[in-house]
Write an enzyme that holds these catalytic residues in place. Structure first.
Site, PDB file in Angstrom:
ATOM      1  N   HIS A  29      43.222  17.108  14.306  1.00  0.00           N
ATOM      2  CA  HIS A  29      44.142  17.120  13.172  1.00  0.00           C
ATOM      3  C   HIS A  29      45.299  18.076  13.481  1.00  0.00           C
ATOM      4  CE1 HIS A  29      41.100  15.706   9.867  1.00  0.00           C
ATOM      5  NE2 HIS A  29      41.873  14.708  10.271  1.00  0.00           N
ATOM      6  N   CYS A  58      41.132  22.510   4.984  1.00  0.00           N
ATOM      7  CA  CYS A  58      40.326  21.291   4.786  1.00  0.00           C
ATOM      8  C   CYS A  58      39.570  21.292   3.466  1.00  0.00           C
ATOM      9  CB  CYS A  58      39.320  21.153   5.919  1.00  0.00           C
ATOM     10  SG  CYS A  58      40.003  21.337   7.571  1.00  0.00           S
TER      11      CYS A  58
END
Length: 265
Positions: free
Chosen positions: A169, A257
């Site tokens: 990511h 996250c």
């Protein structure tokens, strides 16, 4: 929702780890040592830290059947000002379905949902929002060009695509911290894409500390245990809030996250 100086958001969604959390998708060598009880406590401490900094935290129930569902950031991009949300289509097939309950919850808050449609994929961990009328999207194993185009259409602003191969990511390697600054690990993402920003370099041995959450007003939430990075940020004028997220690191997750901001953009 009123906006204070430099705030990107002042409300966020979270959800606690499910009982299947130890079965998360992860490449971390300590994945098999995940302690669910400790993860639940760390999540509570994370929520408390956000609330102590004035963030309105809205908690969803845990989601059985989805080990990675605690990483709620990946499910959507929500814009509080126009009450619209772009609902992700996961590049990681095992996570598809997590987004349904988030879509429903956002609908109850008055958000209109726009879905990312196949074959496009887009995960929230690849989206970097700024307050400059500019966003960035990582092209990764989780997010493709179709997802990037869906993001451009949704935001209606410039979105820079950043090829990202060394992490799964984009936000694992770079994060915006207001004031035209980014926290970045230059060994993990090409810094030329961020040439218009002051770059605060994170040492490669503390690369996990690049995943920081900017809370506005020169406040940064970051993982505990990365003293060199913390000191660099303090020298840049930031107030640091540290949280222990060791169990989430074992599942390849970080402080960004664990929450889904309702962005004030």
């Amino acid at each position: 929702m009123s906006r204070s100086s430099g705030e990107l958001f002042n409300a966020a969604l979270v959800r606690p780890p499910s009982r299947e959390f130890p079965r998360c998708v992860s490449t971390h060598p300590l994945k098999d040592t995940v302690d669910l009880s400790l993860a639940l406590k760390q999540h509570e401490d994370y929520v408390s830290a956000l609330r102590e900094e004035g963030i309105d935290v809205k908690k969803l129930p845990s989601l059985d059947g989805f080990p990675d569902s605690v990483f709620i950031q990946d499910t959507a991009l929500a814009r509080a000002l126009n009450r619209k949300a772009l609902i992700s289509r996961f590049g990681e097939p095992s996570r598809r379905g997590e987004e349904a309950s988030v879509r429903e919850f956002l609908g109850e808050l008055g958000f209109t949902a726009v879905n990312v449609e196949a074959p496009a994929t887009l995960e929230g961990g690849d989206i970097m929002i700024t307050d400059l009328g500019l966003a960035f999207v990582g092209l990764t194993t989780r997010t493709n060009e179709g997802g990037a185009e869906a993001l451009r259409s949704f935001l209606g602003q410039e979105v820079v695509s950043v090829p990202t191969e060394r992490v799964f990511h984009l936000l694992s390697a770079v994060n915006y911290v207001g004031n035209r600054k980014v926290v970045i690990v230059p060994e993990l993402v090409d810094s030329k894409y961020f040439s218009g920003f002051r770059q605060i370099n994170v040492p490669l041995e503390e690369a996990y500390a690049a995943n920081v959450l900017y809370l506005g007003e020169n406040r940064i939430l970051m993982p505990q245990g990365y003293p060199r990075t913390a000191e660099r940020l303090r020298r840049e004028g930031y107030r640091i809030v540290e949280v222990d997220v060791s169990e989430f690191r074992k599942c390849d997750g970080g402080v960004t996250c664990l929450s889904l901001p309702l962005f004030l953009i």
